[in-house]
Design an enzyme around this catalytic site. Sequence first.
Site, PDB file in Angstrom:
ATOM      1  N   ASN A   1       0.838  -1.192   0.000  1.00  0.00           N
ATOM      2  CA  ASN A   1       0.000   0.000   0.000  1.00  0.00           C
ATOM      3  C   ASN A   1       0.872   1.240   0.000  1.00  0.00           C
ATOM      4  OD1 ASN A   1       0.555   0.682   2.926  1.00  0.00           O
ATOM      5  ND2 ASN A   1      -0.385  -1.323   3.163  1.00  0.00           N
TER       6      ASN A   1
ATOM      7  N   ASP B   1      -4.792  -6.506   4.534  1.00  0.00           N
ATOM      8  CA  ASP B   1      -5.923  -7.317   4.983  1.00  0.00           C
ATOM      9  C   ASP B   1      -5.931  -8.692   4.330  1.00  0.00           C
ATOM     10  OD1 ASP B   1      -6.999  -5.307   6.642  1.00  0.00           O
ATOM     11  OD2 ASP B   1      -7.921  -4.330   4.911  1.00  0.00           O
TER      12      ASP B   1
ATOM     13  N   LYS C   1       9.814 -16.339 -10.570  1.00  0.00           N
ATOM     14  CA  LYS C   1       9.048 -15.273 -11.198  1.00  0.00           C
ATOM     15  C   LYS C   1       7.920 -15.848 -12.051  1.00  0.00           C
ATOM     16  CE  LYS C   1       9.447 -11.359 -14.379  1.00  0.00           C
ATOM     17  NZ  LYS C   1      10.344 -10.577 -15.251  1.00  0.00           N
TER      18      LYS C   1
ATOM     19  N   PHE D   1      -4.982   2.983  14.571  1.00  0.00           N
ATOM     20  CA  PHE D   1      -5.155   3.999  13.529  1.00  0.00           C
ATOM     21  C   PHE D   1      -6.209   3.514  12.551  1.00  0.00           C
ATOM     22  CE2 PHE D   1      -1.698   6.202  15.212  1.00  0.00           C
ATOM     23  CZ  PHE D   1      -1.513   7.407  14.524  1.00  0.00           C
TER      24      PHE D   1
ATOM     25  N   LYS E   1     -14.223   0.528  15.340  1.00  0.00           N
ATOM     26  CA  LYS E   1     -12.918  -0.104  15.541  1.00  0.00           C
ATOM     27  C   LYS E   1     -12.510  -0.038  17.004  1.00  0.00           C
ATOM     28  CE  LYS E   1      -9.487  -0.057  12.577  1.00  0.00           C
ATOM     29  NZ  LYS E   1      -8.337   0.311  11.707  1.00  0.00           N
TER      30      LYS E   1
ATOM     31  N   LYS F   1     -12.274  -3.680  18.778  1.00  0.00           N
ATOM     32  CA  LYS F   1     -10.905  -4.149  18.959  1.00  0.00           C
ATOM     33  C   LYS F   1     -10.321  -3.757  20.313  1.00  0.00           C
ATOM     34  CE  LYS F   1     -10.256  -4.292  13.982  1.00  0.00           C
ATOM     35  NZ  LYS F   1      -9.398  -4.050  12.817  1.00  0.00           N
TER      36      LYS F   1
END
Length: 403
Positions: A209, A278, A288, A322, A336, A340
């Site tokens: 990301n 995720d 490869k 975060f 969240k 959590k």
Amino acid sequence: MLKGKTIVLGISGGIAAYKAAALCSKLVQAGAVVRVIMTESATKFITPLTLQTLSRHPVHIDTFHEYDPSVVSHIDIADSADLFIVAPATANILAKMAGGLADDMLSTTLLATTAQVLVAPAMNVHMYAHPAVERNMQLLADRGVRFIEPGTGQLACGYVGKGRLAEPEDIVHAAGLWFAQSQSLRGKKVLVTAGGTVERLDPVRYLTNDSSGKMGFSIAEAAANRGAEVTLIAARTTAEAIGGVTLVKVESAEQMLQAVLERYEDADIVVKAAAVADYRPVAVADKKIKKSDERLVIELERTTDILQTLGERKQGQYLVGFAAETEQMEQYAMDKLHRKHCDLVVANNVAEAGAGFNHDTNIVSIYGEEGLIETVPLMQKRQVADRLLEIIVQRMSARGAGE
């Protein structure tokens, strides 16, 4: 907080140099050991004898004037500093600091010190607002230099505006606050995660990301500045290593999970700022992957939710998560936090200009059990980290007092 601390006071050549006498006197009265360095220009406004009398130590002006043959003066002074204050700081000394110049005793010692530097600018209003000065101050702030805002009022040049040196008592207060802050997490173990995890497809390709890791690195630095023992677990990142912080490099979400769990039991505070994948590929090719058909289908499976795992295993740790969102930020952040078992959730809308991934700045909203605690406007990630740590320290202290 200043008693017994060694403070190096750098005085550069502006009319506000006369206020340095009062500043030096107040620092000494507060119990600090004050070692003064003046630029040649500063001596045109106030005499070295004045500062020598008030500090009860020799005043250093010339880099080559060595009072003690057993040491190199600028290195000895730099090493002795618990805090380095530059007041007044002219546009010239700010430019030297930003450029890394070392052509006089003050700039040379500043380049050699590893102590926190506290700068109180003073100059004409138009000089203070000049793009070059603003850029230099921003560069210094990015390196961790702290600034004491100048006052607004009548300036020596006749202008009325921002640029007047902060009052000596305000500078002394800022120094005291820094020392108090620097002790606020002493004895605590802080665990921070940062960066974007990497999930391999084959030896040369991976899923990841846009996280730069800068927010997590800033948090780790802010915690270390408060005296904590900090471990930073980092995946892919563009941020630079931080002195005094133990850096553990990982790649995948699974590696980060294991690294965190190994250290979780001993942690007092855990800030999970990493952007963890995720999903990961079910199968990872050992060679490869070559082009064949027009389409390539990759099957993905869920990774372990690290934050949820930590929440389920929490035994007194202060847990901060975060949430990078693009919509319904408050709803998702509070969900969240409860789901959590977090103590705080720091949420940001990554679609906002200047916020989120690959920026030096951020805009965040901090949520606790009661809902929104504070919205931090656009500012440098270092400043956001400082504010977050202040809130954590305050809320941990309040929780401890209530037990």
